[in-house]
Every structure is written in C-alpha cells, then in structure tokens.
Scaffold this active site. Structure first.
Site, PDB file in Angstrom:
ATOM      1  N   SER A   1       0.832  -1.193   0.000  1.00  9.66           N
ATOM      2  CA  SER A   1       0.000   0.000   0.000  1.00  9.66           C
ATOM      3  C   SER A   1       0.869   1.245   0.000  1.00  9.66           C
ATOM      4  CB  SER A   1      -0.889  -0.005   1.256  1.00  9.66           C
ATOM      5  OG  SER A   1      -1.496   1.264   1.456  1.00  9.66           O
TER       6      SER A   1
ATOM      7  N   TYR B   1      -1.390  -0.279  10.550  1.00 10.04           N
ATOM      8  CA  TYR B   1      -1.649  -0.967   9.269  1.00 10.04           C
ATOM      9  C   TYR B   1      -0.491  -0.737   8.300  1.00 10.04           C
ATOM     10  CZ  TYR B   1      -3.421  -1.564   4.551  1.00 10.04           C
ATOM     11  OH  TYR B   1      -3.554  -1.928   3.228  1.00 10.04           O
TER      12      TYR B   1
ATOM     13  N   LYS C   1       2.352  -3.440   6.564  1.00 14.35           N
ATOM     14  CA  LYS C   1       2.682  -3.603   5.157  1.00 14.35           C
ATOM     15  C   LYS C   1       4.189  -3.465   4.955  1.00 14.35           C
ATOM     16  CE  LYS C   1      -1.351  -4.370   3.333  1.00 14.35           C
ATOM     17  NZ  LYS C   1      -1.672  -5.703   2.769  1.00 14.35           N
TER      18      LYS C   1
END
Ligand code: NAD
Ligand code: WQD
Length: 333
Positions: free
Chosen positions: A124, A148, A152
């Site tokens: 991302s 989050y 990643k």
C-alpha cells in the site's frame, strides 16, 4: 500458470481473479470470509462462465496452505488476504499484526516447504507516510504513521530478506493507491462490512439512501478546492496491473516494488461531482473537522510500472463512478 489468490473473494481479489482467468491463467481462491461473502464465488463463476476452485481457510493455517499449494499444483501466489482499515488498526493492533504479518510469515513458510517461489504481495502507498516530495516514487522514504502501514512495510522487509536468502525467489510488492470502481457487469464490487471508512463506498451508500449524508473531513487543505486529494485507480486497472506483474516477476528473481496508481489526484468534491453525474443523484454533504492522520494530497509516480511492466491506468474518474453506481444498484436489485 496456476495461481493461488489469498483473499480471493475480497474486493481486489475477486476482480483480479476475473482478469487472470480471462487472460488464460487458472485461479484458485482462498479466503476465511471475515470480510467477504461466499456468494462472490458464484458471481465470479457467472462472469467467467466456468467453475473455479475455492478454499475457505485462514492464511495463518500453514499446514492447510502447504496442502493446498501441493494438491492444486500452484505455480504462483498473489497474497491479498489481510485486514486493511487504518482506523481499526489503532484499536486492534494484535489482530492486525497477527493477520497481516503473521499471515504473511505463514504463507512464505508454506511456499518454502511446497517449493513455490513466485509471489505478488498487496502492499500500500501507506508505507510512504508523510510525503517528503510528490509524486511518491518507489525510492521515496518509507515511514508509515499507523499500525496498518507498519504491517505492510514489515511484510515488505520480510520479503526483501527472503529474496536475499536465496536467488530462487521471485517477489514483487505492489503499492496500491486508492482502488475504487467495480467490474463492468455490476456483479462484483466493493462490499465492505458495516459502515464503510473509504470515500467511494460512503458516497455510493448516500446515493442509494443507505446513509443520510456524506461527512467531508475538512475543506481547509491547501488543495484545489480545500478538500483532500487522492490518486484513485479503477479496480480493473489494478487487476490488470497484477496480471502484468505476475507474468513479469515469473521471469525475474529478487524482490521488486511497483507503485500502482494513475499519477494524478482528485479532490473529494471532484469525486462527488462525478458521482452525481453518473448516478443522477444529489449527494447531501456536510463539512466537518479533518480526520486524524489524513494527508492533504498524495499521488503516484507510476513510471516504473510503465517501463518494466508496460502497465498504466486507462480508466478515468467517470468510469470509476459509473461502475460503482452500476454495482450499487445491482446490490439493491
Ligand atoms: P478486502 O477486505 O475486500 O479483501 C481482503 C480479503 O482477505 C477478504 O475477503 C477477507 O475475508 C480476507 N482475509 C482477511 N484476513 C484473512 C486471513 N487471515 N485468511 C484468509 N483470508 C483473509 O480488501 P481489499 O480492498 O480487497 O484489499 C486486498 C488487499 O489489498 C489487502 O491486503 C489490503 O491491505 C490491500 N490494499 C487495499 C487497498 C484498498 O484501498 N482497498 C489499498 C492498498 C492495499
Ligand atoms: C479519501 C479522501 C478523506 C471518507 C485509505 C487508507 C489507505 C488505503 C486506501 C489500504 C480523504 C475523504 C473519506 C469520508 C471524506 N487502504 N473522506 N469523508 O484515507 O486516502 O486511504 O484507503 O491500504 O491505507 O488510508 O482513503 O477513501 O478513506 O479517503 O471526506 O466519509 O476522502 O479525508 O481525503 P484514504 P479514504
């Protein structure tokens, strides 16, 4: 190739399955259905006009993964399974690290045992964090600002080190910007559980009356109209990016990173205006305070994907809104 898609009944996974299969690859889907529904399998089969193999399983179940990789004679994996809500990742860090990082470790372990070495990972643009410059290119420093995004980046680092451990590994990390839109059939699309966090599904649900109005998180940013700007990418363009990436990485070892974005950004008000044109509906809205952690504007430098994968986006904001509206109407049918 026979390709396993983890998270295959999810938003991006389902669209990627259609594109891969239509290009002649055989797809096998795996999902634990924590954020998607089993009827997506039938919808994919209806679009493709053929049966597909689906396993309800969790990527943290390494033994199950080994069995599936061996039984299905998998050649390559696209790893989409994961939890993806930035806000939720602050409240549930254990779930996010266990699923996103633990799940990726489990998958890599299973692939090692099964002798499968070709992997595409759903990363991302969140890994970049606050922009040091724009557009983000793949060399931009990575400094994610939420759990989050840290998940990643940690998986990217794992895969980098894995590729360094043996030259058999062929790995690419795709850094998605803001995927929106739906397949032209209207049979599959973004179907978030509960009240959505992201702009496009909120606008779509306001248009159908499922939500009363759109809260606009601030209109005092230094952007074209004061609202936040993002690099929206049609999910079918993104799916095609996966097709080019997996065919390229199958012939190139190591670990490689690609931005998948359009290279331009649009504001909240621009998207809302396009959606009103596409749907013929008026979107009631209210400007409220900025959302914690939001950036004013970010967008991709996608030249590397064009140069090496011969991929670039071809669909515009109007296509994104029209396809989302078709999907939203079909859901209500
Ligand atoms: P999604 O939630 O629709 O799809 C993810 C799928 O993974 C769901 O079907 C869910 O049931 C499944 N899943 C979750 N945990 C699992 C587990 N432990 N085992 C098996 N299945 C599991 O989300 P999406 O938008 O399709 O995103 C797919 C991937 O792309 C995610 O990894 C996400 O982080 C990444 N990504 C998404 C966006 C976006 O804005 N949609 C942007 C950048 C990156
Ligand atoms: C877009 C714009 C909001 C909702 C997120 C994740 C990112 C990635 C993509 C996983 C912003 C504004 C939104 C609303 C609004 N996901 N907005 N009202 O935040 O750019 O990215 O999804 O990898 O990691 O952070 O997308 O759609 O939430 O917001 O005004 O109800 O719309 O402020 O400017 P975002 P978004």
């Amino acid at each position: 190739m026979r390709i396993l898609l983890t998270g295959g009944t999810g938003y991006i996974g389902s669209h990627t399955a259609i594109t891969l299969s239509s290009a002649g690859h055989e797809v096998v889907l795996l999902d634990n259905l924590c954020n998607s529904q089993i009827d997506v399998v039938a919808r994919i089969e209806k679009i493709l006009g053929k049966k597909i193999v689906f396993y309800q399983a969790d990527v943290r179940d390494t033994d199950a993964l080994i069995a599936i990789l061996q039984t299905e004679k998998i050649d390559a994996v696209i790893h989409l399974a994961g939890l993806k809500a930035v806000g939720e990742s602050w409240q549930k860090p254990i779930d996010y690290y266990a699923c996103n990082v633990g799940g990726s470790i489990s998958l890599a372990s299973a692939m090692k045992v099964a002798g499968v070495r070709i992997l595409v990972f759903s990363s991302s643009a969140t890994v970049y964090g606050d922009p040091k410059y724009l557009p983000y290119d793949e060399e931009h420093p990575t400094s994610p600002t939420n759990p989050y995004g840290r998940n990643k980046l940690q998986v990217e680092q794992l895969l980098h080190d894995l590729a360094n451990s043996s030259d058999e590994w062929c790995i690419t990390c795709l850094r998605y910007f803001n995927p929106v839109g739906a397949h032209e059939s209207g049979l599959i699309g973004e179907n978030p559980n509960g009240i959505p966090n992201n702009l496009m599904p909120v606008v779509a649900q306001v248009a159908t009356g499922r939500l009363p109005l759109l809260n606009i998180y601030g209109n005092d940013y230094e952007t074209i109209d004061g609202t936040g700007m993002r690099d929206y990418i049609h999910v079918m363009d993104l799916a095609e990016g996966h097709l080019t990436a997996i065919e390229w990485i199958a012939k190139n070892n190591g670990c490689h990173y690609f931005n998948l974005g359009s290279g331009t950004s649009h504001s909240v008000l621009e998207l809302v205006s396009e959606f009103e044109k596409a749907s013929g509906k008026t979107i009631p809205r209210k400007v409220i305070s900025r959302r914690e952690g939001d950036l004013p504007n970010y967008y991709a430098q996608a030249d590397k994907a064009l140069r090496l994968l011969h991929w670039k986006t071809s669909r515009n904001l109007s296509d994104m809104c029209e396809s989302t509206w078709r999907w939203e109407q079909q859901r209500l049918a």
